[in-house]
Design a protein around this motif. Structure first.
Motif, short mmCIF file in Angstrom:
data_model
loop_
_atom_site.label_atom_id
_atom_site.label_comp_id
_atom_site.label_asym_id
_atom_site.label_seq_id
_atom_site.Cartn_x
_atom_site.Cartn_y
_atom_site.Cartn_z
N THR A 64 9.37 -18.38 -32.07
CA THR A 64 10.12 -18.90 -30.36
C THR A 64 8.59 -17.60 -29.43
O THR A 64 7.32 -19.13 -28.73
CB THR A 64 10.90 -18.33 -29.91
N VAL A 65 8.31 -17.01 -29.24
CA VAL A 65 7.23 -15.78 -29.26
C VAL A 65 6.33 -15.91 -29.68
O VAL A 65 5.24 -16.89 -28.03
CB VAL A 65 7.75 -14.76 -29.42
N LEU A 66 6.12 -17.07 -30.57
CA LEU A 66 4.61 -17.37 -30.84
C LEU A 66 4.09 -18.95 -29.99
O LEU A 66 3.44 -18.78 -29.76
CB LEU A 66 4.01 -17.60 -32.16
N GLN A 67 5.15 -19.58 -30.19
CA GLN A 67 4.89 -21.10 -29.81
C GLN A 67 4.57 -21.16 -28.30
O GLN A 67 3.74 -21.90 -27.96
CB GLN A 67 6.18 -22.10 -30.01
N LYS A 68 5.81 -20.17 -27.69
CA LYS A 68 5.38 -19.98 -26.24
C LYS A 68 4.41 -19.68 -25.93
O LYS A 68 3.33 -19.85 -24.62
CB LYS A 68 6.20 -18.90 -25.88
N ALA A 69 3.39 -19.20 -26.29
CA ALA A 69 1.55 -17.70 -26.51
C ALA A 69 0.73 -18.98 -26.83
O ALA A 69 -0.19 -19.55 -25.93
CB ALA A 69 1.70 -17.42 -27.35
N ILE A 70 1.63 -20.32 -27.49
CA ILE A 70 0.38 -21.19 -27.45
C ILE A 70 0.16 -21.85 -26.61
O ILE A 70 -0.65 -22.57 -26.11
CB ILE A 70 0.68 -21.89 -29.13
N LEU A 71 1.40 -22.75 -26.12
CA LEU A 71 1.46 -22.71 -24.93
C LEU A 71 1.18 -22.64 -23.72
O LEU A 71 0.36 -23.36 -22.23
CB LEU A 71 3.07 -23.81 -24.75
N GLU A 72 1.31 -21.53 -23.70
CA GLU A 72 0.75 -20.42 -22.64
C GLU A 72 -0.43 -20.24 -22.74
O GLU A 72 -2.01 -21.10 -21.74
CB GLU A 72 0.61 -19.20 -22.03
N LYS A 73 -1.05 -20.25 -23.65
CA LYS A 73 -2.59 -20.99 -23.93
C LYS A 73 -2.99 -21.94 -23.39
O LYS A 73 -4.26 -22.07 -22.81
CB LYS A 73 -3.16 -20.18 -26.11
N LEU A 74 -2.64 -23.02 -23.92
CA LEU A 74 -2.81 -24.62 -23.64
C LEU A 74 -2.69 -25.02 -22.13
O LEU A 74 -2.68 -25.85 -21.63
CB LEU A 74 -2.50 -25.58 -24.99
N LEU A 75 -1.57 -23.75 -21.18
CA LEU A 75 -1.59 -24.09 -20.49
C LEU A 75 -0.78 -25.78 -20.81
O LEU A 75 -0.50 -26.15 -18.80
CB LEU A 75 -2.73 -24.46 -19.06
N ILE A 76 0.16 -25.97 -21.39
CA ILE A 76 1.76 -26.74 -21.63
C ILE A 76 2.68 -26.35 -20.65
O ILE A 76 3.22 -25.17 -21.48
CB ILE A 76 1.71 -26.79 -22.50
N GLY A 77 2.91 -26.43 -19.33
CA GLY A 77 4.27 -25.89 -18.98
C GLY A 77 5.16 -27.16 -18.92
O GLY A 77 6.66 -26.54 -17.75
N THR A 78 5.34 -28.77 -18.76
CA THR A 78 6.75 -29.33 -18.57
C THR A 78 6.86 -29.58 -19.72
O THR A 78 5.89 -30.14 -21.19
CB THR A 78 5.96 -30.14 -17.32
N PRO A 79 8.40 -30.54 -19.81
CA PRO A 79 7.76 -31.37 -21.42
C PRO A 79 7.07 -32.71 -21.07
O PRO A 79 6.67 -32.68 -22.20
CB PRO A 79 9.78 -31.62 -21.11
N GLU A 80 6.95 -33.14 -20.40
CA GLU A 80 5.62 -33.96 -20.01
C GLU A 80 4.68 -33.75 -20.22
O GLU A 80 4.17 -34.62 -21.64
CB GLU A 80 5.60 -34.71 -18.73
N ALA A 81 3.81 -33.00 -19.82
CA ALA A 81 2.70 -32.36 -20.90
C ALA A 81 2.59 -32.07 -22.62
O ALA A 81 2.04 -32.60 -22.72
CB ALA A 81 2.58 -30.99 -20.20
N LEU A 82 4.11 -31.45 -22.46
CA LEU A 82 4.26 -30.94 -23.85
C LEU A 82 4.09 -32.49 -24.90
O LEU A 82 3.40 -32.58 -25.81
CB LEU A 82 5.09 -30.37 -24.49
N ILE A 83 5.00 -33.34 -24.39
CA ILE A 83 5.49 -34.84 -25.13
C ILE A 83 3.46 -35.31 -25.53
O ILE A 83 3.42 -35.94 -26.27
CB ILE A 83 6.10 -35.48 -24.54
N GLU A 84 3.50 -35.54 -24.34
CA GLU A 84 1.41 -36.00 -24.36
C GLU A 84 0.68 -35.21 -25.48
O GLU A 84 0.10 -35.89 -25.72
CB GLU A 84 1.55 -36.31 -22.68
N HIS A 85 0.61 -34.12 -25.40
CA HIS A 85 0.13 -33.15 -26.33
C HIS A 85 0.57 -33.32 -27.80
O HIS A 85 -0.47 -33.56 -28.59
CB HIS A 85 0.29 -31.72 -25.98
N VAL A 86 2.07 -33.61 -27.46
CA VAL A 86 1.63 -33.64 -28.49
C VAL A 86 1.25 -35.37 -29.57
O VAL A 86 1.04 -35.45 -30.55
CB VAL A 86 3.33 -33.65 -29.69
#
Length: 267
Positions: A64-86
């Motif tokens: 969980t800590v690593l996944q949070k760090a990955i999204l922080e590096k990618l500057l993804i902070g909303t569900p919509e942005a994460l879904i688009e990225h995936v």
């Protein structure tokens, strides 16, 4: 929507595995990618939508800590942005190899890769589509909101988890007497759910990387009728697909803790 949500859980799980192996974000950005490290046993990732939030938990909090760090590096902070990225980049968690000047797919090998390949190859209507390999991102996206963390506290104490944005749930929940010490992701999400105000109502859907074990099923069977709102628990349809034999055959860790439902959801 169900396809997308299970793809998100699988993507986060496999992305953490790639970063743990590579030590950086080269699978997305190529040479010179930001360094990043960490990760645990990569057993299971589960996600839960709560109002406008996407909650994420893992069996191992290090993931969980690593996944949070990955999204922080990618500057993804909303569900919509994460879904688009995936949707755009999910195939990048598969193995790669060079063929001359081109990069090509290596057929998915692990059960999780096989399942993500199947889900990624379906359109919104469930029809088959060809997988595409997107070009390297080349640069971080425009800065966005950062994901937040929520650490589990004993029942009735601590802050309530956010109900907007991306929330990574970690911590130690209280179990029943005599149960084990291995905590499963979906039970962490259920424990966090007990802190949500009664004003949060609706149908909540839980998605993940693996069919739930018998301990988790018994916990949810006991907890869901006690929750004031109208909830339903969903696992990905593909997770129960008999064709995905290797994926179903994966063993769950032993010594699983059973959430003390009566303490978290008193009558």
């Amino acid at each position: 929507m169900a396809y997308s949500m299970n793809q998100v859980a699988l993507y986060l799980n496999l992305a953490a595995a790639r970063v743990k192996a590579d030590g950086d974000l080269r699978y997305l950005m190529g040479p010179g990618a930001p360094k990043i490290s960490g990760g645990g046993n990569l057993q299971e990732t589960q996600i839960l939508f709560v109002r406008d939030a996407l909650w994420v938990a893992n069996n191992d909090d290090a993931d969980t800590v690593l996944q949070k760090a990955i999204l922080e590096k990618l500057l993804i902070g909303t569900p919509e942005a994460l879904i688009e990225h995936v949707e755009a980049c999910q195939t990048r968690v598969f193995k790669r190899m060079k063929l001359g000047a081109k990069e090509i797919f290596v057929p998915p090998g692990s059960p999780a890769e096989i399942l993500l390949a199947e889900l990624a190859g379906l359109d919104d209507a469930g029809a088959k589509r060809d997988l595409t390999y997107p070009p390297a991102l080349g640069a971080l996206p425009v800065a966005g909101k950062k994901p937040v963390g929520y650490a589990l506290q004993p029942p009735g104490s601590g802050t309530a988890p956010a109900v907007s944005g991306i929330v990574f749930v970690t911590g130690n929940y209280e179990g029943t007497v005599g149960s084990g010490d291995n905590e499963h992701a979906e039970q962490k999400l259920l424990a966090a759910l007990s802190r949500v105000p009664d004003s949060v109502r609706g149908t909540l859907a839980l998605y993940g990387c693996k069919r739930q074990c018998s301990v988790c099923k018994s916990v949810f069977d006991k907890a869901i009728p006690k929750v004031a709102s109208s909830y339903r628990y969903l696992n990905c349809r593909a997770h129960d697909d008999p064709a995905i034999e290797n994926y179903q055959a994966q063993a769950h860790p032993s010594g699983i803790k059973a959430l003390d439902v009566d303490r978290y959801f008193p009558v």
